[in-house]
Design a protein around this motif. Structure first.
Motif, PDB file in Angstrom:
ATOM      1  N   LEU A 148      -2.041  53.231  53.241  1.00  0.00           N
ATOM      2  CA  LEU A 148      -1.247  52.016  53.392  1.00  0.00           C
ATOM      3  C   LEU A 148       0.029  52.359  54.151  1.00  0.00           C
ATOM      4  O   LEU A 148       0.766  53.267  53.772  1.00  0.00           O
ATOM      5  CB  LEU A 148      -0.896  51.448  52.010  1.00  0.00           C
ATOM      6  N   LEU A 149       0.289  51.609  55.234  1.00  0.00           N
ATOM      7  CA  LEU A 149       1.510  51.761  56.004  1.00  0.00           C
ATOM      8  C   LEU A 149       2.458  50.616  55.647  1.00  0.00           C
ATOM      9  O   LEU A 149       2.080  49.446  55.720  1.00  0.00           O
ATOM     10  CB  LEU A 149       1.223  51.729  57.506  1.00  0.00           C
ATOM     11  N   VAL A 150       3.667  50.953  55.273  1.00  0.00           N
ATOM     12  CA  VAL A 150       4.683  49.958  54.936  1.00  0.00           C
ATOM     13  C   VAL A 150       5.787  50.039  55.985  1.00  0.00           C
ATOM     14  O   VAL A 150       6.515  51.037  56.046  1.00  0.00           O
ATOM     15  CB  VAL A 150       5.256  50.192  53.526  1.00  0.00           C
ATOM     16  N   SER A 151       5.899  49.016  56.813  1.00  0.00           N
ATOM     17  CA  SER A 151       6.943  48.968  57.842  1.00  0.00           C
ATOM     18  C   SER A 151       8.179  48.335  57.240  1.00  0.00           C
ATOM     19  O   SER A 151       8.161  47.175  56.835  1.00  0.00           O
ATOM     20  CB  SER A 151       6.452  48.154  59.044  1.00  0.00           C
ATOM     21  N   ASN A 152       9.264  49.106  57.199  1.00  0.00           N
ATOM     22  CA  ASN A 152      10.452  48.681  56.459  1.00  0.00           C
ATOM     23  C   ASN A 152      11.658  48.521  57.374  1.00  0.00           C
ATOM     24  O   ASN A 152      11.766  49.183  58.411  1.00  0.00           O
ATOM     25  CB  ASN A 152      10.756  49.692  55.352  1.00  0.00           C
ATOM     26  N   ASN A 153      12.569  47.655  56.973  1.00  0.00           N
ATOM     27  CA  ASN A 153      13.773  47.395  57.747  1.00  0.00           C
ATOM     28  C   ASN A 153      14.767  48.545  57.706  1.00  0.00           C
ATOM     29  O   ASN A 153      15.785  48.517  58.400  1.00  0.00           O
ATOM     30  CB  ASN A 153      14.453  46.119  57.235  1.00  0.00           C
ATOM     31  N   ASP A 154      14.483  49.584  56.904  1.00  0.00           N
ATOM     32  CA  ASP A 154      15.380  50.737  56.824  1.00  0.00           C
ATOM     33  C   ASP A 154      15.033  51.806  57.861  1.00  0.00           C
ATOM     34  O   ASP A 154      15.378  52.974  57.701  1.00  0.00           O
ATOM     35  CB  ASP A 154      15.384  51.334  55.413  1.00  0.00           C
ATOM     36  N   ASP A 155      14.340  51.419  58.932  1.00  0.00           N
ATOM     37  CA  ASP A 155      13.992  52.291  60.061  1.00  0.00           C
ATOM     38  C   ASP A 155      12.866  53.263  59.741  1.00  0.00           C
ATOM     39  O   ASP A 155      12.750  54.311  60.383  1.00  0.00           O
ATOM     40  CB  ASP A 155      15.209  53.103  60.557  1.00  0.00           C
ATOM     41  N   THR A 156      12.016  52.932  58.765  1.00  0.00           N
ATOM     42  CA  THR A 156      10.944  53.857  58.413  1.00  0.00           C
ATOM     43  C   THR A 156       9.587  53.157  58.345  1.00  0.00           C
ATOM     44  O   THR A 156       9.504  51.946  58.127  1.00  0.00           O
ATOM     45  CB  THR A 156      11.179  54.531  57.040  1.00  0.00           C
ATOM     46  N   ALA A 193      14.957  49.263  62.979  1.00  0.00           N
ATOM     47  CA  ALA A 193      14.142  48.624  61.942  1.00  0.00           C
ATOM     48  C   ALA A 193      12.699  48.531  62.438  1.00  0.00           C
ATOM     49  O   ALA A 193      12.444  48.161  63.588  1.00  0.00           O
ATOM     50  CB  ALA A 193      14.682  47.238  61.629  1.00  0.00           C
ATOM     51  N   VAL A 194      11.752  48.858  61.564  1.00  0.00           N
ATOM     52  CA  VAL A 194      10.335  48.864  61.941  1.00  0.00           C
ATOM     53  C   VAL A 194       9.701  47.540  61.514  1.00  0.00           C
ATOM     54  O   VAL A 194       9.771  47.165  60.339  1.00  0.00           O
ATOM     55  CB  VAL A 194       9.581  50.038  61.299  1.00  0.00           C
ATOM     56  N   ASN A 195       9.095  46.851  62.453  1.00  0.00           N
ATOM     57  CA  ASN A 195       8.508  45.543  62.174  1.00  0.00           C
ATOM     58  C   ASN A 195       7.005  45.570  61.976  1.00  0.00           C
ATOM     59  O   ASN A 195       6.459  44.684  61.308  1.00  0.00           O
ATOM     60  CB  ASN A 195       8.850  44.563  63.301  1.00  0.00           C
ATOM     61  N   TYR A 196       6.316  46.562  62.542  1.00  0.00           N
ATOM     62  CA  TYR A 196       4.854  46.606  62.395  1.00  0.00           C
ATOM     63  C   TYR A 196       4.346  47.981  62.797  1.00  0.00           C
ATOM     64  O   TYR A 196       4.865  48.603  63.725  1.00  0.00           O
ATOM     65  CB  TYR A 196       4.198  45.551  63.289  1.00  0.00           C
ATOM     66  N   ALA A 197       3.323  48.444  62.084  1.00  0.00           N
ATOM     67  CA  ALA A 197       2.612  49.672  62.440  1.00  0.00           C
ATOM     68  C   ALA A 197       1.123  49.427  62.259  1.00  0.00           C
ATOM     69  O   ALA A 197       0.708  48.815  61.264  1.00  0.00           O
ATOM     70  CB  ALA A 197       3.067  50.845  61.574  1.00  0.00           C
ATOM     71  N   SER A 198       0.317  49.882  63.202  1.00  0.00           N
ATOM     72  CA  SER A 198      -1.124  49.624  63.170  1.00  0.00           C
ATOM     73  C   SER A 198      -1.881  50.862  63.634  1.00  0.00           C
ATOM     74  O   SER A 198      -1.534  51.454  64.663  1.00  0.00           O
ATOM     75  CB  SER A 198      -1.459  48.426  64.076  1.00  0.00           C
TER      76      SER A 198
END
Length: 340
Positions: free
Chosen positions: A133-141, A161-166
């Motif tokens: 599971l990838l969690v894209s978080n506003n804390d730059d991770t 800030a990371v908005n999406y990872a696929s």
């Protein structure tokens, strides 16, 4: 490499889906004005999953029945995903809930805060020899967890800030976008090593997706464009697609998906309101633009997805979900075939 035509020369005569959809009276909620990936169809075209207020629900298109999967959560999800036998929801204060779709709704794997800020997007895939599971978080991770144990694997730190990872279907690559004009490409085979960056847009990107053969990925941007890239050539996109309402805010591109069944080869993306684009993902020289709301008013779109067999496209709105039928026979028969 042959560069396909750019967006200003793409023909809009595509006829890739039936223009009259099936309309399912099933509400879906948008909790953040920019986060619009809240519709999923992980297992069968007869069921789709959406977010409504503080619950995640499964809707059966045959029986017209709604079944809660994650009910009465302590938060209203800003992000949701379902794949590989799991469903997950994320919240404004880093909340994360994960459940198994196979063992029933009573099997809560995790329900806590993962740290950081808002969980902008979630993505579940098979790679590195397990389900992750990838969690894209506003804390730059990007926070990475192993399923079903939900054990923490690692965090990837980015400059924004990371908005999406696929992750690609073959499990070898990962695309990441965020509050930046740049997108990043990683190799999962080398422990998430960054291998390339792409000058993606003039504004932040909020969604990314891979095609069925894992050699192309698409990035959807706030600036009203979707760019498509060949994984072998990240110096320039192979095409750049414009929204109908660009450069207005309502023309921002929010969610992008490729058809999961290779022979169909379609790309779909949503605008902030009212419009959905369906494109030929073989040549990128033909598209079909659907207005899914009446011309006398706009409606917000909560997400879009293909069914696993690529035979239909589900488009989420706040009061209903529309189902568009794809003529997969014609897509398999002709190199650039028209559809219905």
């Amino acid at each position: 490499m042959t560069i396909p035509q750019m967006s200003d020369s793409i023909d809009e005569d595509g006829n890739f889906v039936k223009r009259i959809p099936l309309k399912h009276v099933h509400r879906s909620s948008i909790q953040h004005w920019q986060l619009r990936d809240l519709v999923a169809c992980p297992t069968t075209r007869n069921e789709f999953i959406t977010v409504h207020q503080n619950s995640v629900n499964r809707y059966n298109v045959m029986t017209k029945q709604t079944t809660p999967l994650l009910k009465d959560l302590s938060f209203s999800p800003t992000s949701m995903t379902a794949n590989c036998g799991f469903v997950a929801a994320g919240g404004q204060r880093s909340q994360l809930v994960v459940k198994s779709l196979e063992t029933g709704t009573s099997a809560t794997l995790v329900d806590h805060q993962v740290g950081g800020s808002i969980n902008n997007a979630l993505h579940i895939s098979e790679h590195m020899g397990e389900t992750r599971l990838l969690v894209s978080n506003n804390d730059d991770t990007v926070k990475i967890f192993s399923l079903p144990t939900v054990s923490h694997v690692t965090d990837l730190t980015l400059p924004c800030a990371v908005n999406y990872a696929s992750v690609s279907g073959n499990g070898e690559y990962m695309a990441v976008v965020g509050d930046s004009k740049v997108a990043w490409l990683y190799s999962t085979r080398h422990n998430y090593q960054r291998i390339a960056s792409c000058a993606a847009s003039s504004d932040a990107c909020f969604s990314c997706a891979w095609n069925a053969t894992s050699d192309k990925f698409a990035l959807a941007s706030q600036d009203g464009h979707v760019t498509v890239w060949d994984v072998r050539f990240c110096d320039r996109p192979i095409t750049r697609l414009s929204s109908k309402q660009n450069p207005q805010v309502k023309g921002a591109c929010r969610s992008v998906k490729f058809s999961p069944s290779g022979p169909v080869d379609l790309l779909v993306f949503t605008e902030h309101t009212s419009y959905v684009h369906v494109l030929d993902a073989r040549t990128f020289n033909r598209k079909m633009v659907l207005r899914v709301t009446p011309y006398d008013g706009d409606q917000h779109l909560s997400g879009v997805c293909f069914s696993p067999d690529s035979k239909c496209i589900f488009v989420g709105m706040e009061a209903s979900v529309w189902e568009y039928e794809v003529d997969t026979v014609c897509r398999r028969r002709f190199a650039e075939g028209s559809i219905i």
